[in-house]
Design a protein around this motif. Sequence first.
Motif, PDB file in Angstrom:
ATOM      1  N   ASP A  96      -0.567 -36.183   9.282  1.00  0.00           N
ATOM      2  CA  ASP A  96      -1.001 -37.146  10.422  1.00  0.00           C
ATOM      3  C   ASP A  96      -0.762 -38.738   9.889  1.00  0.00           C
ATOM      4  OD1 ASP A  96      -1.354 -37.862  13.156  1.00  0.00           O
ATOM      5  OD2 ASP A  96      -3.517 -38.058  12.734  1.00  0.00           O
ATOM      6  N   ASN A  97      -1.861 -39.486  10.057  1.00  0.00           N
ATOM      7  CA  ASN A  97      -1.521 -40.649   9.797  1.00  0.00           C
ATOM      8  C   ASN A  97      -2.391 -41.181   8.333  1.00  0.00           C
ATOM      9  OD1 ASN A  97      -4.154 -40.647  10.659  1.00  0.00           O
ATOM     10  ND2 ASN A  97      -4.153 -42.374  11.806  1.00  0.00           N
ATOM     11  N   GLY A  98      -2.943 -39.921   7.652  1.00  0.00           N
ATOM     12  CA  GLY A  98      -3.650 -40.065   6.412  1.00  0.00           C
ATOM     13  C   GLY A  98      -4.925 -40.314   6.347  1.00  0.00           C
ATOM     14  N   ARG A  99      -5.522 -40.317   7.581  1.00  0.00           N
ATOM     15  CA  ARG A  99      -7.069 -40.670   7.489  1.00  0.00           C
ATOM     16  C   ARG A  99      -7.822 -39.638   6.870  1.00  0.00           C
ATOM     17  NH1 ARG A  99     -10.198 -43.114   6.112  1.00  0.00           N
ATOM     18  NH2 ARG A  99     -11.558 -44.752   7.047  1.00  0.00           N
ATOM     19  N   LEU A 100      -7.500 -38.247   7.369  1.00  0.00           N
ATOM     20  CA  LEU A 100      -8.505 -37.374   6.616  1.00  0.00           C
ATOM     21  C   LEU A 100      -7.752 -36.692   5.347  1.00  0.00           C
ATOM     22  CD1 LEU A 100      -9.940 -35.661   9.606  1.00  0.00           C
ATOM     23  CD2 LEU A 100     -10.850 -37.515   8.429  1.00  0.00           C
ATOM     24  N   PHE A 101      -6.534 -36.667   5.434  1.00  0.00           N
ATOM     25  CA  PHE A 101      -5.749 -36.009   4.339  1.00  0.00           C
ATOM     26  C   PHE A 101      -4.386 -36.834   3.877  1.00  0.00           C
ATOM     27  CE2 PHE A 101      -8.085 -32.186   4.704  1.00  0.00           C
ATOM     28  CZ  PHE A 101      -8.207 -31.638   3.672  1.00  0.00           C
ATOM     29  N   SER A 102      -4.494 -37.217   2.756  1.00  0.00           N
ATOM     30  CA  SER A 102      -3.337 -38.496   2.115  1.00  0.00           C
ATOM     31  C   SER A 102      -2.929 -38.009   0.941  1.00  0.00           C
ATOM     32  CB  SER A 102      -3.811 -39.883   2.521  1.00  0.00           C
ATOM     33  OG  SER A 102      -2.945 -40.695   1.738  1.00  0.00           O
ATOM     34  N   ASP A 103      -1.924 -38.213   0.358  1.00  0.00           N
ATOM     35  CA  ASP A 103      -1.286 -38.129  -0.989  1.00  0.00           C
ATOM     36  C   ASP A 103      -1.620 -39.552  -1.762  1.00  0.00           C
ATOM     37  OD1 ASP A 103       0.276 -39.846   0.505  1.00  0.00           O
ATOM     38  OD2 ASP A 103       2.140 -38.640  -0.337  1.00  0.00           O
ATOM     39  N   ALA A 104      -2.660 -40.210  -1.062  1.00  0.00           N
ATOM     40  CA  ALA A 104      -2.879 -41.624  -1.707  1.00  0.00           C
ATOM     41  C   ALA A 104      -1.662 -42.378  -2.551  1.00  0.00           C
ATOM     42  CB  ALA A 104      -4.232 -41.428  -2.730  1.00  0.00           C
ATOM     43  N   PRO A 105      -0.818 -42.907  -2.023  1.00  0.00           N
ATOM     44  CA  PRO A 105       0.312 -43.451  -2.310  1.00  0.00           C
ATOM     45  C   PRO A 105       0.101 -44.500  -3.299  1.00  0.00           C
ATOM     46  CG  PRO A 105       0.624 -43.794  -0.278  1.00  0.00           C
ATOM     47  CD  PRO A 105      -0.663 -42.898  -0.474  1.00  0.00           C
ATOM     48  N   TRP A 106      -0.960 -45.292  -3.010  1.00  0.00           N
ATOM     49  CA  TRP A 106      -1.070 -46.845  -3.724  1.00  0.00           C
ATOM     50  C   TRP A 106      -2.032 -46.291  -5.109  1.00  0.00           C
ATOM     51  CZ3 TRP A 106      -4.824 -49.767  -5.679  1.00  0.00           C
ATOM     52  CH2 TRP A 106      -4.549 -51.017  -5.965  1.00  0.00           C
ATOM     53  N   ALA A 107      -2.814 -45.542  -5.154  1.00  0.00           N
ATOM     54  CA  ALA A 107      -3.600 -45.106  -6.150  1.00  0.00           C
ATOM     55  C   ALA A 107      -2.527 -44.716  -7.343  1.00  0.00           C
ATOM     56  CB  ALA A 107      -4.553 -43.927  -6.046  1.00  0.00           C
ATOM     57  N   TYR A 140     -12.813 -37.154  15.871  1.00  0.00           N
ATOM     58  CA  TYR A 140     -13.062 -36.123  15.133  1.00  0.00           C
ATOM     59  C   TYR A 140     -14.491 -35.741  15.442  1.00  0.00           C
ATOM     60  CZ  TYR A 140      -8.578 -35.797  12.958  1.00  0.00           C
ATOM     61  OH  TYR A 140      -7.018 -35.831  12.841  1.00  0.00           O
ATOM     62  N   LEU A 141     -14.949 -34.423  15.300  1.00  0.00           N
ATOM     63  CA  LEU A 141     -16.615 -34.198  15.362  1.00  0.00           C
ATOM     64  C   LEU A 141     -16.538 -33.523  14.003  1.00  0.00           C
ATOM     65  CD1 LEU A 141     -17.302 -32.930  18.700  1.00  0.00           C
ATOM     66  CD2 LEU A 141     -17.978 -34.958  17.748  1.00  0.00           C
ATOM     67  N   GLN A 142     -17.887 -33.401  13.272  1.00  0.00           N
ATOM     68  CA  GLN A 142     -18.068 -32.845  12.117  1.00  0.00           C
ATOM     69  C   GLN A 142     -19.500 -32.140  12.294  1.00  0.00           C
ATOM     70  OE1 GLN A 142     -18.281 -35.520   8.387  1.00  0.00           O
ATOM     71  NE2 GLN A 142     -16.243 -34.663   8.073  1.00  0.00           N
ATOM     72  N   ASP A 152     -17.902 -37.953   7.039  1.00  0.00           N
ATOM     73  CA  ASP A 152     -17.224 -38.048   5.909  1.00  0.00           C
ATOM     74  C   ASP A 152     -16.171 -38.345   6.227  1.00  0.00           C
ATOM     75  OD1 ASP A 152     -16.131 -37.646   3.303  1.00  0.00           O
ATOM     76  OD2 ASP A 152     -17.481 -36.385   2.566  1.00  0.00           O
ATOM     77  N   VAL A 153     -15.137 -39.057   5.623  1.00  0.00           N
ATOM     78  CA  VAL A 153     -13.759 -39.093   5.719  1.00  0.00           C
ATOM     79  C   VAL A 153     -12.795 -38.340   5.228  1.00  0.00           C
ATOM     80  CG1 VAL A 153     -13.647 -41.513   6.841  1.00  0.00           C
ATOM     81  CG2 VAL A 153     -13.630 -41.028   4.526  1.00  0.00           C
ATOM     82  N   LEU A 154     -13.368 -37.326   4.368  1.00  0.00           N
ATOM     83  CA  LEU A 154     -12.674 -36.157   3.691  1.00  0.00           C
ATOM     84  C   LEU A 154     -11.775 -36.803   2.744  1.00  0.00           C
ATOM     85  CD1 LEU A 154     -12.107 -33.554   6.433  1.00  0.00           C
ATOM     86  CD2 LEU A 154     -14.279 -34.075   4.982  1.00  0.00           C
ATOM     87  N   TYR A 155     -10.658 -36.393   2.662  1.00  0.00           N
ATOM     88  CA  TYR A 155      -9.717 -36.536   1.482  1.00  0.00           C
ATOM     89  C   TYR A 155      -8.339 -37.507   1.868  1.00  0.00           C
ATOM     90  CZ  TYR A 155     -12.831 -32.781   0.574  1.00  0.00           C
ATOM     91  OH  TYR A 155     -13.968 -32.120   0.373  1.00  0.00           O
ATOM     92  N   GLY A 156      -8.753 -38.457   2.742  1.00  0.00           N
ATOM     93  CA  GLY A 156      -7.663 -39.548   3.289  1.00  0.00           C
ATOM     94  C   GLY A 156      -7.883 -40.782   2.412  1.00  0.00           C
TER      95      GLY A 156
END
Length: 398
Positions: free
Chosen positions: A94-105, A210-212, A263-267
């Motif tokens: 999706d838009n990288g909020r919960l799962f992102s490849d973290a391109p800037w890092a 989202y709900l957690q 928790d915003v998980l891995y985004g």
Amino acid sequence: MNIEIRPRAEFTSNYVLTPNDSIDPYFYITQRNRILLQYTREKWLIKSDVQEIHLWDQNNKASKVGSINFYQLFLETKFKSVNFRLGRQSVLLDNGRLFSDAPWAQQGRSHEGIRIMKYSKHTSNDFFFLFTRNYNDEFETFYSPVASNRYKYLLMNNFYYNSDKYFSFNSMNIVDFLKSATSDEMYTRATTGGRIEFKKAQWYYTLNSYLQFGKNPKGQKLFAYYLQPEVRLTLKKLIWRLGAEIISGSSSSLSTNKSADFDVLYGVTWKFNGNMNVFTRFPTDVGGKGLVNPYLFATIPINSKLSLRSDFHLFYNQYSLINNLGQSVPKFLGFENDFSMKYIPVRQLEINYAFSFYKSTESMKYLPKIQDENKLALWSYLMISYSFNAVNTKRYKN
């Protein structure tokens, strides 16, 4: 084979995000050298992205290796309309909020496991089984692409639908198994929700929610939520984005065996909560009291090679922090302004520059990111990315 060379110089002042936060102001340089290899046949492919990250800082005039690692290493096979991917792989959903490849890092972010992908004209449906293991300390250091993954096991389904006209929809259902912070016990946490998008002419509207629930690593019973409404207006010479993020936290009246901390998980957080990453670890960076972040972004495309951008953020706790006297403090934490420039003079070369500042309120003294809440926190960087194709056997085929 593609080769990427990406040095970046960073300067921080009155702001705790550096590799060595005992020095202020702080200047350091990192460089990512990445070799991307891919071998493709009709029914399968092998991909291997090897990266080496160097670090130069004020304490070390000579360079030192921060990490030598595989960013990606996987085998992918195709069976009719289904693809299977096995190994270490980047995950951007999706838009990288919960799962992102973290391109800037510099290290990026990747995961290990199995991904099953099924595609059709209007939909995609992905299933994941991911895990973490004991990594070699010599190479899995601060700049490791997998070091930030906190789960032991993770199951996930991501579904996407696009009508090709005005409407699209994305849903995610995630279950991660987390090791207890104090024992060997395993806790289960679930995250469910999605995002809807509407587009018409120059207008764009979206709502992400989202709900957690389940249990967090502290063993607390969890019920938390996340909301992000946004509207975007695209003009010929200007793009406006107005929205807000609401990340739930825990009120002081909540019992100690319960939590409402989302928790915003891995985004990624810089894309949503400001380039300075003042608020990046939830719930730690907000004192467990949640975050409300209204924002206004303006992007100015000067021409096909140059664009400018200004991001403005306001930050509030959802619930008040408590001072040393047991009294509530104001919820307003401060504001951040990010100015950035992207210049692509030729296809292989990209130059990025940014300057950001964060103005704190007195309430920030109770949070860990700003050293002196009475002074401006500053951060700036200059990054050059040069990538080129070193080997391409397709060009020699008849």
